[in-house]
Enzyme design. Structure first.
Site, PDB file in Angstrom:
ATOM      1  N   ASP A 172      -4.254   7.002  10.238  1.00 60.26           N
ATOM      2  CA  ASP A 172      -3.964   5.691  10.655  1.00 60.26           C
ATOM      3  C   ASP A 172      -2.441   5.603  11.216  1.00 60.26           C
ATOM      4  OD1 ASP A 172      -2.324   5.585   8.448  1.00 60.26           O
ATOM      5  OD2 ASP A 172      -3.600   4.104   7.360  1.00 60.26           O
ATOM      6  N   SER A 191       0.709  -1.115   0.053  1.00 68.08           N
ATOM      7  CA  SER A 191       0.033   0.075  -0.027  1.00 68.08           C
ATOM      8  C   SER A 191       0.794   1.322  -0.054  1.00 68.08           C
ATOM      9  CB  SER A 191      -1.116   0.207   1.268  1.00 68.08           C
ATOM     10  OG  SER A 191      -0.374  -0.127   2.375  1.00 68.08           O
ATOM     11  N   HIS A 216       0.300   5.188   6.796  1.00 69.66           N
ATOM     12  CA  HIS A 216       0.313   5.346   5.206  1.00 69.66           C
ATOM     13  C   HIS A 216       0.632   6.917   4.972  1.00 69.66           C
ATOM     14  CE1 HIS A 216      -2.148   1.931   5.253  1.00 69.66           C
ATOM     15  NE2 HIS A 216      -1.352   1.498   4.474  1.00 69.66           N
ATOM     16  N   ASN A 252       3.762  -5.553   5.674  1.00 68.14           N
ATOM     17  CA  ASN A 252       2.463  -6.089   6.052  1.00 68.14           C
ATOM     18  C   ASN A 252       2.933  -7.512   6.842  1.00 68.14           C
ATOM     19  OD1 ASN A 252       0.209  -4.371   5.046  1.00 68.14           O
ATOM     20  ND2 ASN A 252       1.031  -4.910   3.187  1.00 68.14           N
ATOM     21  N   GLY A 310      -2.024  -4.106   0.871  1.00 70.12           N
ATOM     22  CA  GLY A 310      -1.971  -5.454   1.712  1.00 70.12           C
ATOM     23  C   GLY A 310      -1.067  -6.556   1.235  1.00 70.12           C
TER      24      GLY A 310
END
Length: 197
Positions: free
Chosen positions: A169, A27, A172, A88, A59
């Site tokens: 979040d 991502s 990112h 991830n 992901g």
């Protein structure tokens, strides 16, 4: 006319559009949470002679990247592959041994297709425990040394510490960060071009 024609041929032969970069990422490289044209790979394409193929998926894990890679190599025949994977896996607490094994197989596959692998250092938040974080961080330079390939610094190092460049979040990069990442990677590509001459 012949002189003009020869000059044109000379100019065309010096253009490096034939150099193709495949980005195998997650991502962080897939324009997560924004339009594709706002992501750093699209911005980079506007400012480089490289042909960019962004095969990044939000992901994505090292296992997923490894599974997709053979078809990508066959379809696109890249000259260089940027491997931006592992984040991830780390966030899900996958074993360091598994991550390392998958990345090693990815690097080997890239080499077998006569492409140059570039491995990007990846970091994860410190809340996964100092031992795991230390082992995870160390696996990237270990792989680069083992396979004798270039290790690129993590493009998030100076961005992740600035909340104005991060999404809510905290993981990112936001739209404002994308030009910075594009410039960061562009500089690394210029260094790569010099090294490969």
């Amino acid at each position: 006319m012949r002189i003009i024609f020869l000059l044109l041929i000379s100019l065309i032969s010096n253009v490096t559009y034939a150099d193709k970069l495949l980005i195998l990422g997650d991502s962080l490289s897939a324009a997560y949470g924004m339009q594709q044209h706002q992501g750093w790979p699209a911005l980079l394409q506007e400012n480089t002679q490289w042909q960019l193929v962004n095969a990044s998926i939000s992901g994505e894990t090292t296992s997923g990247g490894l599974a997709r890679l053979p078809a990508l190599l066959t379809e696109h025949q890249p000259d260089v592959v940027l491997i931006e994977l592992g984040g991830n896996d780390g966030l899900r607490g996958f074993s360091v041994e598994l991550i390392q094994a998958n990345l090693s197989k990815i690097i080997t596959l890239v080499k077998q297709h006569n492409a140059q692998p570039l491995l990007m250092q990846i970091r994860i938040p410190p809340n996964y425990g100092p031992r795991y974080v230390r082992q995870f961080t160390a696996l990237y330079p270990q792989l680069a040394e083992k396979h004798n390939i270039t290790l690129w610094p993590f493009f998030m190092d100076s961005i992740a510490i600035n909340s104005e460049l991060m999404m809510a979040d905290g993981i990112h990069p936001n739209v404002a960060a994308q030009p910075m990442i594009s410039d960061f990677v562009a500089d690394l590509l210029k260094d790569l071009e010099i090294q490969n001459k």
